[in-house]
Design an enzyme around this catalytic site. Structure first.
Site, PDB file in Angstrom:
ATOM      1  CB  CYS A   1      -0.989   0.152   1.280  1.00 23.16           C
ATOM      2  SG  CYS A   1      -1.770  -1.493   1.488  1.00 23.16           S
TER       3      CYS A   1
ATOM      4  CG  HIS B   1      -3.751   3.180   1.040  1.00 18.47           C
ATOM      5  ND1 HIS B   1      -3.832   2.631  -0.283  1.00 18.47           N
ATOM      6  CD2 HIS B   1      -3.821   1.934   1.824  1.00 18.47           C
ATOM      7  CE1 HIS B   1      -4.183   1.306   0.013  1.00 18.47           C
ATOM      8  NE2 HIS B   1      -4.228   1.014   1.020  1.00 18.47           N
TER       9      HIS B   1
ATOM     10  CG  ASN C   1      -6.830  -1.584  -0.645  1.00 18.43           C
ATOM     11  OD1 ASN C   1      -5.959  -1.089  -1.218  1.00 18.43           O
ATOM     12  ND2 ASN C   1      -6.387  -1.988   0.853  1.00 18.43           N
TER      13      ASN C   1
HETATM   14  O1  UT7 Z   1      -4.766  -1.680   2.392  1.00 18.18           O
HETATM   15  C1  UT7 Z   1      -4.138  -2.454   3.350  1.00 18.18           C
HETATM   16  C2  UT7 Z   1      -4.312  -2.254   4.757  1.00 18.18           C
HETATM   17  N1  UT7 Z   1      -5.427  -2.551   5.187  1.00 18.18           N
HETATM   18  C3  UT7 Z   1      -6.419  -1.979   6.030  1.00 18.18           C
HETATM   19  O2  UT7 Z   1      -6.043  -0.734   6.131  1.00 18.18           O
HETATM   20  C4  UT7 Z   1      -7.504  -2.622   6.468  1.00 18.18           C
HETATM   21  C5  UT7 Z   1      -8.029  -2.267   7.849  1.00 18.18           C
HETATM   22  N2  UT7 Z   1      -8.848  -3.155   8.344  1.00 18.18           N
HETATM   23  C6  UT7 Z   1     -10.549  -2.866   7.840  1.00 18.18           C
HETATM   24  O3  UT7 Z   1     -10.678  -2.062   7.096  1.00 18.18           O
HETATM   25  C7  UT7 Z   1     -11.454  -3.561   8.683  1.00 18.18           C
HETATM   26  O4  UT7 Z   1     -10.752  -4.283   9.718  1.00 18.18           O
HETATM   27  C8  UT7 Z   1     -12.278  -4.704   7.610  1.00 18.18           C
HETATM   28  C9  UT7 Z   1     -12.940  -3.741   6.553  1.00 18.18           C
HETATM   29  C10 UT7 Z   1     -11.362  -5.536   7.165  1.00 18.18           C
HETATM   30  C11 UT7 Z   1     -13.317  -5.580   8.464  1.00 18.18           C
HETATM   31  O5  UT7 Z   1     -14.216  -4.673   9.289  1.00 18.18           O
HETATM   32  P1  UT7 Z   1     -14.291  -4.666  11.026  1.00 18.18           P
HETATM   33  O6  UT7 Z   1     -15.386  -3.634  11.072  1.00 18.18           O
HETATM   34  O7  UT7 Z   1     -12.923  -4.604  11.550  1.00 18.18           O
HETATM   35  O8  UT7 Z   1     -14.878  -6.114  10.919  1.00 18.18           O
HETATM   36  P2  UT7 Z   1     -14.314  -7.446  11.679  1.00 18.18           P
HETATM   37  O9  UT7 Z   1     -13.425  -8.045  11.046  1.00 18.18           O
HETATM   38  O10 UT7 Z   1     -14.269  -6.855  13.232  1.00 18.18           O
HETATM   39  O11 UT7 Z   1     -15.612  -8.354  11.594  1.00 18.18           O
HETATM   40  C12 UT7 Z   1     -16.860  -7.910  12.293  1.00 18.18           C
HETATM   41  C13 UT7 Z   1     -17.654  -9.210  11.899  1.00 18.18           C
HETATM   42  C14 UT7 Z   1     -17.243 -10.408  11.924  1.00 18.18           C
HETATM   43  O12 UT7 Z   1     -18.420 -11.382  12.471  1.00 18.18           O
HETATM   44  P3  UT7 Z   1     -18.983 -11.667  13.985  1.00 18.18           P
HETATM   45  O13 UT7 Z   1     -17.593 -12.564  14.465  1.00 18.18           O
HETATM   46  O14 UT7 Z   1     -18.835 -10.310  14.706  1.00 18.18           O
HETATM   47  O15 UT7 Z   1     -20.106 -12.313  13.999  1.00 18.18           O
HETATM   48  C15 UT7 Z   1     -16.961 -10.791  10.660  1.00 18.18           C
HETATM   49  O16 UT7 Z   1     -16.846 -12.122  10.542  1.00 18.18           O
HETATM   50  O17 UT7 Z   1     -18.330  -8.946  10.442  1.00 18.18           O
HETATM   51  C16 UT7 Z   1     -17.992 -10.259   9.907  1.00 18.18           C
HETATM   52  N3  UT7 Z   1     -17.406 -10.087   8.469  1.00 18.18           N
HETATM   53  C17 UT7 Z   1     -18.078  -9.812   7.291  1.00 18.18           C
HETATM   54  N4  UT7 Z   1     -19.358  -9.900   7.302  1.00 18.18           N
HETATM   55  C18 UT7 Z   1     -20.071  -9.687   5.789  1.00 18.18           C
HETATM   56  C19 UT7 Z   1     -16.085  -9.914   7.932  1.00 18.18           C
HETATM   57  N5  UT7 Z   1     -16.032  -9.590   6.653  1.00 18.18           N
HETATM   58  C20 UT7 Z   1     -17.307  -9.584   6.228  1.00 18.18           C
HETATM   59  C21 UT7 Z   1     -17.963  -9.310   5.125  1.00 18.18           C
HETATM   60  N6  UT7 Z   1     -19.227  -9.404   5.023  1.00 18.18           N
HETATM   61  N7  UT7 Z   1     -17.430  -9.134   3.843  1.00 18.18           N
END
Ligand code: UT7
Length: 337
Positions: free
Chosen positions: A115, A262, A292
């Site tokens: 990134c 980014h 992204n």
């Molecule tokens: O560019 C490279 C650097 N990367 C980044 O900067 C990414 C940084 N991180 C993020 O943008 C976020 O962490 C994500 C968008 C990847 C995930 O969002 P989050 O709000 O941190 O969600 P989470 O990983 O804490 O997951 C929350 C819930 C989970 O379910 P439970 O355990 O609460 O039941 C996940 O399984 O959301 C679920 N989940 C989804 N649900 C529907 C994770 N991905 C998805 C999805 N669709 N695509």
């Protein structure tokens, strides 16, 4: 003294648009979740039945940037190519792009900083220009993510955020007394977090790179990410590295006309704005349309910011900032000549 001046930008995304609703068709996700958690509405993915590498998208972006700068490929004396998704294991896409441009001896360097590939690339271009090793540099950021994503529910946290695309800039060393070009550069890395975002296979570290009997569905073939950990790191490190560059340049935040971050998650960039106490129109967002695109993300945003008239005039000052796999992070303050 010579200053590194961005003479033009160009971008290219494959025409195939994949909406959040399209993703609902092959994994357990929803348009509502993706919009709410990331801001992404759609992304572009290459046609799955065509051979398209990072150098192919980069070539299209490079042609547009060269046209806009009024350069021919022969005018380039150094190519820098940033990607995490090279066309093939080796040689790197810098060489492949060079050949596609009809060149046969121009040096080409690949950057694998994910990134922050554009930030590291811009800093490298500046160093080459200032030391006289090159004067006209073509810097490309390009990614083909879609062919390497886990399109099952297992990979949904990563797969919904990544898009394919490329952007290029033509950078030239110009002799001037003006306070322009790269005014401050701050780059960092912390390899202790390498496993927070990575694709492990194929890997040269194993005695047999192609592990016999390993199923193509093995999770190690696909990117995995500790999203919440990276999110927290980004919210902490981005303001810090912005302040570091401002301090180096002896500037205040109100002297920056536009922040071009980014595009990893709309919420990260909005949190950055709140932390810095600046209005949202001082931060450029286009993640909604492209997702992204990793190394392409900052130059793609720059290209659109210039097209929209939000920067690009003499004296306009922008701040590029990003954090991603590595971990790597950094910021650069740039002023148009
Ligand atoms: O560019 C490279 C650097 N990367 C980044 O900067 C990414 C940084 N991180 C993020 O943008 C976020 O962490 C994500 C968008 C990847 C995930 O969002 P989050 O709000 O941190 O969600 P989470 O990983 O804490 O997951 C929350 C819930 C989970 O379910 P439970 O355990 O609460 O039941 C996940 O399984 O959301 C679920 N989940 C989804 N649900 C529907 C994770 N991905 C998805 C999805 N669709 N695509």
């Amino acid at each position: 003294m010579k200053k590194s001046v961005i003479q033009s930008t160009g971008m290219f995304v494959p025409p195939n648009i994949v909406t959040n609703h399209d993703l609902e068709g092959f994994m357990d996700t929803s348009d509502e979740w993706i919009r709410k958690r990331t801001g992404i509405e759609q992304r572009h993915w290459i046609d799955s039945d065509k051979v398209t590498g990072a150098s192919d998208l980069g070539f299209e972006a490079a042609k547009r940037a060269l046209d806009q700068a009024g350069w021919t490929p022969e005018d380039i004396d150094f190519i820098i190519f940033a990607t995490l998704s090279p066309d093939i294991m080796f040689p790197g896409p810098g060489c492949l792009l060079q050949a596609k441009l009809g060149l046969d001896s121009t040096p080409a360097l690949d950057i694998r900083q994910q990134c922050t590939g554009f930030l590291y690339g811009l800093a490298t271009a500046d160093a080459y220009i200032k030391t006289g090793l090159a004067n006209r540099v073509l810097l490309v950021g390009s990614e083909v993510h879609s062919s390497g994503l886990d399109k099952s529910t297992r990979g949904r946290d990563v797969t919904v955020i990544f898009g394919d695309g490329a952007a290029a800039v033509c950078i030239e060393g110009v002799e001037t007394q003006a306070d322009a070009g790269l005014l401050a550069t701050s780059l960092h890395a912390d390899g202790n977090y390498a496993e927070a975002l990575m694709t492990e296979l194929p890997a040269s570290k194993f005695p047999q790179r192609m592990i016999p009997g390993l199923d193509i569905d093995d999770a190690r073939y696909y990117p995995v990410m500790d999203g919440p950990a990276i999110f927290k790191k980004a919210v902490k490190m981005l303001p810090k590295v912005i302040n570091e560059s401002l301090e180096k340049a002896g500037m205040d935040l109100d002297q920056i006309d536009l922040i071009i971050p980014h595009q990893a998650n709309l919420r990260i960039n909005q949190a950055l704005g709140q932390y810095l106490k600046i209005s949202d129109d001082k931060i450029f967002h286009n993640i909604q349309k492209y997702g992204n695109t990793t190394a392409a993300s900052i130059p793609l945003a720059l290209h659109e910011a210039v097209e929209q008239g939000r920067t690009g005039k003499s004296g306009d000052t922008v701040l590029f900032v990003g954090l991603g796999a590595g971990l790597t992070w950094g910021s650069i303050i740039y002023r148009y000549l």
